[in-house]
Design a protein around this motif. Structure first.
Motif, PDB file in Angstrom:
ATOM      1  N   ALA A   7       0.837  -1.208   0.000  1.00  0.00           N
ATOM      2  CA  ALA A   7       0.000   0.000   0.000  1.00  0.00           C
ATOM      3  C   ALA A   7       0.870   1.256   0.000  1.00  0.00           C
ATOM      4  CB  ALA A   7      -0.927  -0.012   1.215  1.00  0.00           C
ATOM      5  N   ASP A   8       2.006   1.172   0.723  1.00  0.00           N
ATOM      6  CA  ASP A   8       2.918   2.322   0.757  1.00  0.00           C
ATOM      7  C   ASP A   8       3.485   2.603  -0.627  1.00  0.00           C
ATOM      8  OD1 ASP A   8       2.666   2.639   3.568  1.00  0.00           O
ATOM      9  OD2 ASP A   8       4.038   0.954   3.850  1.00  0.00           O
ATOM     10  N   VAL A   9       3.866   1.533  -1.304  1.00  0.00           N
ATOM     11  CA  VAL A   9       4.406   1.692  -2.656  1.00  0.00           C
ATOM     12  C   VAL A   9       3.329   2.270  -3.574  1.00  0.00           C
ATOM     13  CG1 VAL A   9       5.446   0.516  -4.630  1.00  0.00           C
ATOM     14  CG2 VAL A   9       5.945  -0.278  -2.307  1.00  0.00           C
ATOM     15  N   ALA A  10       2.118   1.735  -3.467  1.00  0.00           N
ATOM     16  CA  ALA A  10       1.016   2.194  -4.322  1.00  0.00           C
ATOM     17  C   ALA A  10       0.744   3.677  -4.096  1.00  0.00           C
ATOM     18  CB  ALA A  10      -0.236   1.372  -4.039  1.00  0.00           C
ATOM     19  N   ARG A  11       0.740   4.078  -2.831  1.00  0.00           N
ATOM     20  CA  ARG A  11       0.470   5.473  -2.506  1.00  0.00           C
ATOM     21  C   ARG A  11       1.535   6.378  -3.123  1.00  0.00           C
ATOM     22  NH1 ARG A  11       1.065   5.381   2.741  1.00  0.00           N
ATOM     23  NH2 ARG A  11      -0.610   3.842   2.835  1.00  0.00           N
ATOM     24  N   ARG A  12       2.806   6.025  -2.893  1.00  0.00           N
ATOM     25  CA  ARG A  12       3.893   6.851  -3.439  1.00  0.00           C
ATOM     26  C   ARG A  12       3.845   6.910  -4.954  1.00  0.00           C
ATOM     27  NH1 ARG A  12       8.682   7.724   0.367  1.00  0.00           N
ATOM     28  NH2 ARG A  12       9.867   7.836  -1.568  1.00  0.00           N
ATOM     29  N   SER A  16      -2.835   1.743  -7.932  1.00  0.00           N
ATOM     30  CA  SER A  16      -3.504   0.810  -7.036  1.00  0.00           C
ATOM     31  C   SER A  16      -2.540  -0.267  -6.554  1.00  0.00           C
ATOM     32  CB  SER A  16      -4.664   0.153  -7.761  1.00  0.00           C
ATOM     33  OG  SER A  16      -4.154  -0.732  -8.729  1.00  0.00           O
ATOM     34  N   LYS A  17      -2.916  -0.959  -5.504  1.00  0.00           N
ATOM     35  CA  LYS A  17      -2.083  -2.051  -5.003  1.00  0.00           C
ATOM     36  C   LYS A  17      -1.935  -3.144  -6.072  1.00  0.00           C
ATOM     37  CE  LYS A  17      -4.539  -3.088  -1.423  1.00  0.00           C
ATOM     38  NZ  LYS A  17      -4.912  -3.884  -0.228  1.00  0.00           N
ATOM     39  N   GLY A  18      -3.027  -3.352  -6.808  1.00  0.00           N
ATOM     40  CA  GLY A  18      -2.988  -4.355  -7.871  1.00  0.00           C
ATOM     41  C   GLY A  18      -1.907  -4.049  -8.892  1.00  0.00           C
ATOM     42  N   ALA A  19      -1.815  -2.791  -9.255  1.00  0.00           N
ATOM     43  CA  ALA A  19      -0.807  -2.390 -10.245  1.00  0.00           C
ATOM     44  C   ALA A  19       0.597  -2.672  -9.716  1.00  0.00           C
ATOM     45  CB  ALA A  19      -0.966  -0.918 -10.579  1.00  0.00           C
ATOM     46  N   VAL A  20       0.807  -2.390  -8.436  1.00  0.00           N
ATOM     47  CA  VAL A  20       2.125  -2.638  -7.844  1.00  0.00           C
ATOM     48  C   VAL A  20       2.443  -4.132  -7.920  1.00  0.00           C
ATOM     49  CG1 VAL A  20       3.492  -2.556  -5.728  1.00  0.00           C
ATOM     50  CG2 VAL A  20       1.949  -0.666  -6.298  1.00  0.00           C
ATOM     51  N   SER A  21       1.458  -4.946  -7.569  1.00  0.00           N
ATOM     52  CA  SER A  21       1.664  -6.391  -7.600  1.00  0.00           C
ATOM     53  C   SER A  21       2.048  -6.845  -9.010  1.00  0.00           C
ATOM     54  CB  SER A  21       0.394  -7.091  -7.140  1.00  0.00           C
ATOM     55  OG  SER A  21       0.540  -8.488  -7.233  1.00  0.00           O
ATOM     56  N   TYR A  22       1.299  -6.357 -10.005  1.00  0.00           N
ATOM     57  CA  TYR A  22       1.608  -6.737 -11.389  1.00  0.00           C
ATOM     58  C   TYR A  22       3.008  -6.272 -11.781  1.00  0.00           C
ATOM     59  CZ  TYR A  22      -3.363  -7.790 -11.978  1.00  0.00           C
ATOM     60  OH  TYR A  22      -4.610  -8.331 -11.858  1.00  0.00           O
ATOM     61  N   ALA A  23       3.322  -5.055 -11.422  1.00  0.00           N
ATOM     62  CA  ALA A  23       4.614  -4.484 -11.816  1.00  0.00           C
ATOM     63  C   ALA A  23       5.775  -5.291 -11.214  1.00  0.00           C
ATOM     64  CB  ALA A  23       4.705  -3.036 -11.370  1.00  0.00           C
ATOM     65  N   LEU A  24       5.660  -5.587  -9.934  1.00  0.00           N
ATOM     66  CA  LEU A  24       6.765  -6.240  -9.240  1.00  0.00           C
ATOM     67  C   LEU A  24       6.890  -7.723  -9.595  1.00  0.00           C
ATOM     68  CD1 LEU A  24       7.625  -3.783  -7.995  1.00  0.00           C
ATOM     69  CD2 LEU A  24       6.670  -4.476  -5.802  1.00  0.00           C
ATOM     70  N   ASN A  25       5.791  -8.335 -10.017  1.00  0.00           N
ATOM     71  CA  ASN A  25       5.850  -9.759 -10.328  1.00  0.00           C
ATOM     72  C   ASN A  25       6.003 -10.025 -11.816  1.00  0.00           C
ATOM     73  OD1 ASN A  25       5.619 -10.715  -7.655  1.00  0.00           O
ATOM     74  ND2 ASN A  25       3.440 -10.213  -7.699  1.00  0.00           N
ATOM     75  N   GLY A  26       6.267  -8.952 -12.570  1.00  0.00           N
ATOM     76  CA  GLY A  26       6.499  -9.148 -13.998  1.00  0.00           C
ATOM     77  C   GLY A  26       5.271  -9.624 -14.760  1.00  0.00           C
ATOM     78  N   GLN A  27       4.098  -9.324 -14.234  1.00  0.00           N
ATOM     79  CA  GLN A  27       2.855  -9.703 -14.915  1.00  0.00           C
ATOM     80  C   GLN A  27       2.468  -8.615 -15.910  1.00  0.00           C
ATOM     81  OE1 GLN A  27       1.962 -12.606 -14.315  1.00  0.00           O
ATOM     82  NE2 GLN A  27       1.292 -13.027 -12.229  1.00  0.00           N
ATOM     83  N   GLY A  46      12.707   0.275   0.159  1.00  0.00           N
ATOM     84  CA  GLY A  46      13.079  -1.013   0.735  1.00  0.00           C
ATOM     85  C   GLY A  46      11.895  -1.943   0.937  1.00  0.00           C
ATOM     86  N   PHE A  47      11.037  -1.996  -0.054  1.00  0.00           N
ATOM     87  CA  PHE A  47       9.871  -2.871   0.073  1.00  0.00           C
ATOM     88  C   PHE A  47      10.200  -4.321  -0.287  1.00  0.00           C
ATOM     89  CE2 PHE A  47       6.475  -5.029  -2.280  1.00  0.00           C
ATOM     90  CZ  PHE A  47       5.581  -5.222  -1.252  1.00  0.00           C
ATOM     91  N   ASN A  48       9.755  -5.228   0.559  1.00  0.00           N
ATOM     92  CA  ASN A  48       9.802  -6.667   0.258  1.00  0.00           C
ATOM     93  C   ASN A  48       8.424  -7.223   0.558  1.00  0.00           C
ATOM     94  OD1 ASN A  48      12.610  -7.492  -0.423  1.00  0.00           O
ATOM     95  ND2 ASN A  48      13.036  -6.541   1.547  1.00  0.00           N
ATOM     96  N   PRO A  49       7.817  -7.922  -0.383  1.00  0.00           N
ATOM     97  CA  PRO A  49       6.466  -8.442  -0.142  1.00  0.00           C
ATOM     98  C   PRO A  49       6.451  -9.423   1.019  1.00  0.00           C
ATOM     99  CG  PRO A  49       7.392  -9.361  -2.150  1.00  0.00           C
ATOM    100  CD  PRO A  49       8.325  -8.276  -1.698  1.00  0.00           C
ATOM    101  N   SER A  50       5.470  -9.339   1.861  1.00  0.00           N
ATOM    102  CA  SER A  50       5.326 -10.249   2.999  1.00  0.00           C
ATOM    103  C   SER A  50       5.142 -11.675   2.503  1.00  0.00           C
ATOM    104  CB  SER A  50       4.109  -9.837   3.828  1.00  0.00           C
ATOM    105  OG  SER A  50       3.557 -10.957   4.464  1.00  0.00           O
ATOM    106  N   SER A  51       6.031 -12.547   2.972  1.00  0.00           N
ATOM    107  CA  SER A  51       5.933 -13.935   2.515  1.00  0.00           C
ATOM    108  C   SER A  51       4.638 -14.581   3.016  1.00  0.00           C
ATOM    109  CB  SER A  51       7.155 -14.725   2.974  1.00  0.00           C
ATOM    110  OG  SER A  51       7.248 -14.699   4.372  1.00  0.00           O
ATOM    111  N   ALA A  52       4.176 -14.156   4.182  1.00  0.00           N
ATOM    112  CA  ALA A  52       2.942 -14.730   4.718  1.00  0.00           C
ATOM    113  C   ALA A  52       1.748 -14.331   3.848  1.00  0.00           C
ATOM    114  CB  ALA A  52       2.729 -14.262   6.156  1.00  0.00           C
ATOM    115  N   ALA A  53       1.691 -13.074   3.482  1.00  0.00           N
ATOM    116  CA  ALA A  53       0.569 -12.609   2.666  1.00  0.00           C
ATOM    117  C   ALA A  53       0.595 -13.288   1.294  1.00  0.00           C
ATOM    118  CB  ALA A  53       0.636 -11.094   2.506  1.00  0.00           C
TER     119      ALA A  53
END
Lengths: 342, 342
Positions: A7-12, A16-27, A46-53
């Motif tokens: 969410a922090d990355v998305a805000r900056r 949307s959070k979805g866009a960040v997920s797509y961007a970071l996972n090469g989708q 210094g964002f690293n996706p939570s492994s639990a999430a």
DNA sequence: CTGAAAGCGCTTACAG
DNA sequence: CTGAAAGCGCTTACAG
């Protein structure tokens, strides 16, 4: 101090959070420009996706489990496991997988750990060591549907994938070499009974010696520890027609055997030749250095890990035959002083 | 095949998911009868709470990280790490924590792993090995706020908790013993330079020998490997006034040193006494068995793990001094054949 | 003592 | 190409 979330990355980035997920996972789903901008921001804060999430939504733990069934003191002395782990781990971390380790007391405890790990979704698959004949772990793993790669074989792994090495062929190389040197009374100190590779080697030793005309071939059981290796050696060297060469099922017992020979005033290699399985730095540490059967154990572990990841990905994975151990002749083998009288 | 969730248990028990959570975690909020019924159902259908879901809501990964900074071949031969890991792991699994292992190439890679692990919330804390003087990992860990226990000391761990053992005192015991046997030319083959305990031992050796009147005390640097231990020994034994006793900083180098002596025709213990740090089964494997300084390494690992869990729980954790290594005299030490002419 | 609900931080169809 | 929303399976205040 507060760890950044998606969410922090998305805000900056103003997306949307979805866009960040797509961007970071090469989708697909974001433009190249946006992707770069998002990646830059993620790196910056210094964002690293939570492994639990990730695990919770993606249904993948991104972790692999390995259990070790040995007491602490024994685990330390055998180079095999650390070398195996090191190869396994290198392959896993390259692919973003973590290695979870647990020490267990016995096969029942090990099975309980598998059930718990799988139930907790803590691991996506496991690596199984010390394959036994009629191994109870195999049907449990199959029933659970827990992806697994068995380290050992051939066979005896049911429907599970496995990696193995041709011990019978390696053993034959060692025996032929000893015969070529002139040995006729050859003994073998075996590993833990019940382990598949111990049984394979025992059977192969008998067959090979018979085929090659070695009449006095004895195989004594042991358990991989220095104490037992020493005891078995003392017994062998105290017999009336003691062997002129001994093959040990691991490096630790071979080193212990060498000490016993020295203690009894039997000179290696003049009076006794020694061959060790599991070539390791330990074999080169002693004097004389030990002739040994060896292969690349970290690479073996890496193969197993690679195939486990394939199995986790749902790819069909069958048995894999790794390289056969090669004999490295060193100072512990030589022609026997007095050839066999027969 | 389909793994049960808390919702399955709740449905079967006819209660809410919240009630199941309370019942299984021993929280108040459910009657004793309901608790038992829920526990029975959970056991019956083989329910294990998803570690990812717990981690996500509870903010605890229930895992601890440990990195190993050694090449595969070296890792295998040193019993220390496996013994340590084994003690760490036993303590962790007793408390429901998993151990995550990663092999790293250097301190920078190790720091990157810590950042990632913490960012991913993959671990709740880490155990730090191979403490160095001015260790760069310490300030990074402090800045991250990642709970950590340093294995090594005393001092040099900043604000992080640590466990350590008094190496100077142990070394003094060994030197006094050698002097009592009549040795006056005592050498030491040290471990990897830069590691805190290597530096502590080096400084202590100089001070102790001076205080006890050992004029010819030399300390040569090495790196814990058999190769380097052998090389250092060859150099020492080739010198004009070679030492009558050598203390090695680990078991591997001591065994290598013993081999070099045998290779050079120098009889141990008559011509040369050998003392090893890191007593392990390896020391009892060779002939003669090595006199060694040893302590319970699995217990040391267990202590470190226990304190890490306390730190994770937010309890204040300070330095902890573990037992001092004790000397076990064996066949590798004896009075020198010819006392020092001085 | 118990239930309904929000929230942890992601991923991934589903609409626009 | 992008946004809003549901859902993964738990835990934990918050009401009843």
């Amino acid at each position: 101090m507060k760890r950044p979330t998606i969410a922090d990355v998305a805000r900056r980035a103003g997306v949307s959070k979805g866009a960040v997920s797509y961007a970071l996972n090469g989708q697909p789903g974001v433009s190249e420009a946006t992707r770069r901008r998002i990646q830059a921001i993620a790196r910056e804060i210094g964002f690293n996706p939570s492994s639990a999430a990730r695990a919770l939504s993606g249904a993948s733990a991104n972790a692999v489990g390995l259990t070790l069934c040995r007491p602490a003191r024994v685990l330390g002395i055998e180079p095999f496991f650390m070398e195996l782990i090191s190869g396994v781990e290198a392959t896993l971390s390259d692919r973003g997988y973590a290695l979870t380790l647990q020490v267990v007391a016995d096969p029942d405890a090990e099975i309980a750990v598998y059930r718990r790990w799988w139930g907790e979704r803590r691991v996506d698959g496991v690596l199984v060591c010390d394959l036994r004949i009629d191994d109870r772990r195999v049907p449990v793993l199959e029933e659970l549907g827990l992806p697994a790669v068995v380290i050992g074989g051939p066979g005896h792994s049911g429907g599970l994938a496995n990696v193995w090495s041709d011990d019978a062929a390696a053993l034959e190389e060692a025996v032929r070499y000893l015969i070529a040197l002139g040995h006729r009374r050859i003994a073998r100190v075996g590993g833990l009974a019940g382990l598949l590779h111990t049984e394979i080697r025992s059977a192969a030793f008998t067959v090979i010696c018979e085929r090659l005309g070695v009449a006095d071939a004895v195989s004594v059981p042991s358990d991989y520890t220095g104490e037992e290796g020493a005891r078995a050696t003392r017994r062998l060297l105290s017999s009336a027609d003691r062997p002129t060469a001994v093959i040990y099922d691991n490096d630790v017992m071979a080193v212990a055997g060498l000490s016993v020979a020295q203690e009894m005033g039997i000179v290696v290699p003049t009076d006794l030749s020694i061959v060790a399985w599991d070539d390791s730095p330990l074999c080169r540490l002693v004097h004389p250095p030990l002739t040994a059967l060896g292969r690349d154990i970290p690479a073996y572990g890496a193969h197993a890990a690679r195939r486990l990841l394939a199995a986790i990905a749902g790819e069909p994975v069958g048995p894999y035959q790794d390289e056969t151990a090669r004999l490295s002749p060193r100072g512990s083998t030589a022609p026997p002083r007095r050839p066999h009288p027969g």
